[in-house]
Motif scaffolding. Structure first.
Motif, PDB file in Angstrom:
ATOM      1  N   UNK A  43       0.178  -7.129 -18.020  1.00 45.49           N
ATOM      2  CA  UNK A  43       0.871  -6.682 -16.817  1.00 45.49           C
ATOM      3  C   UNK A  43       2.354  -6.654 -17.132  1.00 45.49           C
ATOM      4  N   UNK A  44       2.956  -5.493 -16.938  1.00 42.82           N
ATOM      5  CA  UNK A  44       4.389  -5.341 -17.127  1.00 42.82           C
ATOM      6  C   UNK A  44       5.023  -5.162 -15.745  1.00 42.82           C
ATOM      7  N   UNK A  45       6.092  -5.881 -15.525  1.00 41.09           N
ATOM      8  CA  UNK A  45       6.801  -5.827 -14.249  1.00 41.09           C
ATOM      9  C   UNK A  45       8.233  -5.403 -14.531  1.00 41.09           C
ATOM     10  N   UNK A  55      15.184  -4.749 -15.243  1.00 45.87           N
ATOM     11  CA  UNK A  55      14.867  -5.817 -16.189  1.00 45.87           C
ATOM     12  C   UNK A  55      13.353  -5.814 -16.396  1.00 45.87           C
ATOM     13  N   UNK A  56      12.867  -5.358 -17.578  1.00 41.85           N
ATOM     14  CA  UNK A  56      11.422  -5.372 -17.833  1.00 41.85           C
ATOM     15  C   UNK A  56      10.942  -6.789 -18.145  1.00 41.85           C
ATOM     16  N   UNK A  57       9.786  -7.144 -17.596  1.00 44.03           N
ATOM     17  CA  UNK A  57       9.210  -8.470 -17.817  1.00 44.03           C
ATOM     18  C   UNK A  57       7.749  -8.280 -18.224  1.00 44.03           C
ATOM     19  N   UNK A  58       7.357  -8.922 -19.312  1.00 43.62           N
ATOM     20  CA  UNK A  58       5.956  -8.910 -19.747  1.00 43.62           C
ATOM     21  C   UNK A  58       5.473 -10.348 -19.728  1.00 43.62           C
ATOM     22  N   UNK A  63      -1.509 -18.390 -18.590  1.00 44.31           N
ATOM     23  CA  UNK A  63      -1.630 -18.947 -17.235  1.00 44.31           C
ATOM     24  C   UNK A  63      -0.812 -18.141 -16.238  1.00 44.31           C
ATOM     25  N   UNK A  64       0.411 -17.751 -16.606  1.00 45.56           N
ATOM     26  CA  UNK A  64       1.229 -16.922 -15.723  1.00 45.56           C
ATOM     27  C   UNK A  64       0.595 -15.555 -15.513  1.00 45.56           C
ATOM     28  N   UNK A  65       0.076 -14.989 -16.607  1.00 44.93           N
ATOM     29  CA  UNK A  65      -0.598 -13.695 -16.526  1.00 44.93           C
ATOM     30  C   UNK A  65      -1.784 -13.759 -15.569  1.00 44.93           C
TER      31      UNK A  65
END
Length: 109
Positions: A43-45, A55-58, A63-65
Protein backbone atom coordinates in the motif's frame (compact mmCIF):
# COMPACT_ATOMS: atom_id res chain seq x y z
CA UNK A 1 -28.39 27.47 -4.13
CA UNK A 2 -26.48 27.83 -0.87
CA UNK A 3 -29.46 28.65 1.36
CA UNK A 4 -29.54 27.45 4.93
CA UNK A 5 -32.04 24.68 5.61
CA UNK A 6 -32.55 24.00 9.31
CA UNK A 7 -28.93 24.96 9.96
CA UNK A 8 -27.56 22.99 7.00
CA UNK A 9 -26.00 24.54 3.93
CA UNK A 10 -27.54 23.37 0.65
CA UNK A 11 -24.82 22.10 -1.69
CA UNK A 12 -26.83 20.92 -4.70
CA UNK A 13 -30.20 19.88 -6.07
CA UNK A 14 -30.49 17.17 -8.70
CA UNK A 15 -33.10 14.90 -10.29
CA UNK A 16 -33.78 11.66 -8.44
CA UNK A 17 -32.58 9.41 -11.30
CA UNK A 18 -29.24 11.23 -11.43
CA UNK A 19 -28.77 10.84 -7.66
CA UNK A 20 -29.55 7.11 -7.92
CA UNK A 21 -27.00 6.65 -10.72
CA UNK A 22 -24.33 8.44 -8.69
CA UNK A 23 -25.02 6.32 -5.60
CA UNK A 24 -24.98 3.10 -7.66
CA UNK A 25 -21.67 4.16 -9.24
CA UNK A 26 -20.26 4.74 -5.74
CA UNK A 27 -21.27 1.22 -4.71
CA UNK A 28 -19.49 -0.27 -7.75
CA UNK A 29 -16.34 1.78 -7.24
CA UNK A 30 -16.15 0.90 -3.55
CA UNK A 31 -16.59 -2.78 -4.40
CA UNK A 32 -13.68 -2.49 -6.85
CA UNK A 33 -11.50 -0.80 -4.22
CA UNK A 34 -12.31 -3.51 -1.66
CA UNK A 35 -11.36 -6.20 -4.14
CA UNK A 36 -8.08 -4.45 -4.95
CA UNK A 37 -7.18 -4.06 -1.27
CA UNK A 38 -7.87 -7.73 -0.53
CA UNK A 39 -5.41 -8.74 -3.25
CA UNK A 40 -2.71 -6.10 -2.82
CA UNK A 41 0.93 -6.70 -1.89
CA UNK A 42 1.85 -3.13 -0.93
CA UNK A 43 0.00 0.00 0.00
CA UNK A 44 1.44 3.32 -1.07
CA UNK A 45 0.07 6.50 0.46
CA UNK A 46 0.70 10.05 -0.67
CA UNK A 47 0.36 12.73 1.96
CA UNK A 48 -0.48 16.07 0.38
CA UNK A 49 0.27 19.17 2.43
CA UNK A 50 -1.76 22.38 2.36
CA UNK A 51 0.84 23.95 0.11
CA UNK A 52 0.58 21.05 -2.35
CA UNK A 53 3.76 19.30 -1.20
CA UNK A 54 3.52 15.54 -1.79
CA UNK A 55 5.19 13.03 0.53
CA UNK A 56 5.05 9.39 -0.68
CA UNK A 57 4.85 6.77 2.08
CA UNK A 58 5.26 3.01 1.64
CA UNK A 59 4.39 0.77 4.57
CA UNK A 60 7.08 -1.88 4.72
CA UNK A 61 6.60 -2.80 8.38
CA UNK A 62 4.29 -5.81 8.19
CA UNK A 63 2.28 -4.89 11.30
CA UNK A 64 1.68 -1.32 10.08
CA UNK A 65 0.83 -2.63 6.62
CA UNK A 66 -1.69 -5.12 8.03
CA UNK A 67 -3.21 -2.44 10.26
CA UNK A 68 -3.56 -0.01 7.36
CA UNK A 69 -4.99 -2.68 5.08
CA UNK A 70 -7.59 -3.75 7.63
CA UNK A 71 -8.48 -0.13 8.44
CA UNK A 72 -8.99 0.64 4.76
CA UNK A 73 -11.16 -2.44 4.32
CA UNK A 74 -13.32 -1.46 7.29
CA UNK A 75 -13.64 2.14 6.09
CA UNK A 76 -14.48 1.18 2.51
CA UNK A 77 -16.96 -1.47 3.64
CA UNK A 78 -18.71 1.11 5.80
CA UNK A 79 -18.84 3.58 2.91
CA UNK A 80 -20.21 0.86 0.63
CA UNK A 81 -22.96 -0.01 3.13
CA UNK A 82 -23.91 3.68 3.37
CA UNK A 83 -24.00 3.96 -0.42
CA UNK A 84 -26.21 0.85 -0.66
CA UNK A 85 -28.55 2.31 1.96
CA UNK A 86 -28.67 5.58 0.01
CA UNK A 87 -29.58 3.72 -3.19
CA UNK A 88 -32.33 1.85 -1.34
CA UNK A 89 -33.78 5.03 0.16
CA UNK A 90 -33.62 6.91 -3.14
CA UNK A 91 -35.39 4.07 -4.94
CA UNK A 92 -38.12 4.09 -2.28
CA UNK A 93 -38.52 7.87 -2.63
CA UNK A 94 -38.71 7.59 -6.42
CA UNK A 95 -41.40 4.91 -6.09
CA UNK A 96 -43.39 7.15 -3.73
CA UNK A 97 -43.05 10.02 -6.21
CA UNK A 98 -44.27 7.84 -9.06
CA UNK A 99 -47.31 6.77 -7.02
CA UNK A 100 -48.20 10.35 -6.13
CA UNK A 101 -47.24 11.60 -9.61
CA UNK A 102 -44.98 14.18 -7.95
CA UNK A 103 -41.43 14.20 -9.30
CA UNK A 104 -38.85 14.31 -6.54
CA UNK A 105 -35.54 16.09 -6.58
CA UNK A 106 -32.76 15.40 -4.13
CA UNK A 107 -31.20 18.15 -2.04
CA UNK A 108 -27.71 17.52 -0.71
CA UNK A 109 -26.92 19.36 2.47
Amino acid sequence: MNKNFNGWKLKSVMPMDEAIKIAQKDVKELSKYLSEIKNCKKIKVTIIGRNGTKVPVVFSNEQLYDFLKESLKIGLKSMQEEALETVKELLELREEGEKSEQPYTVRFL
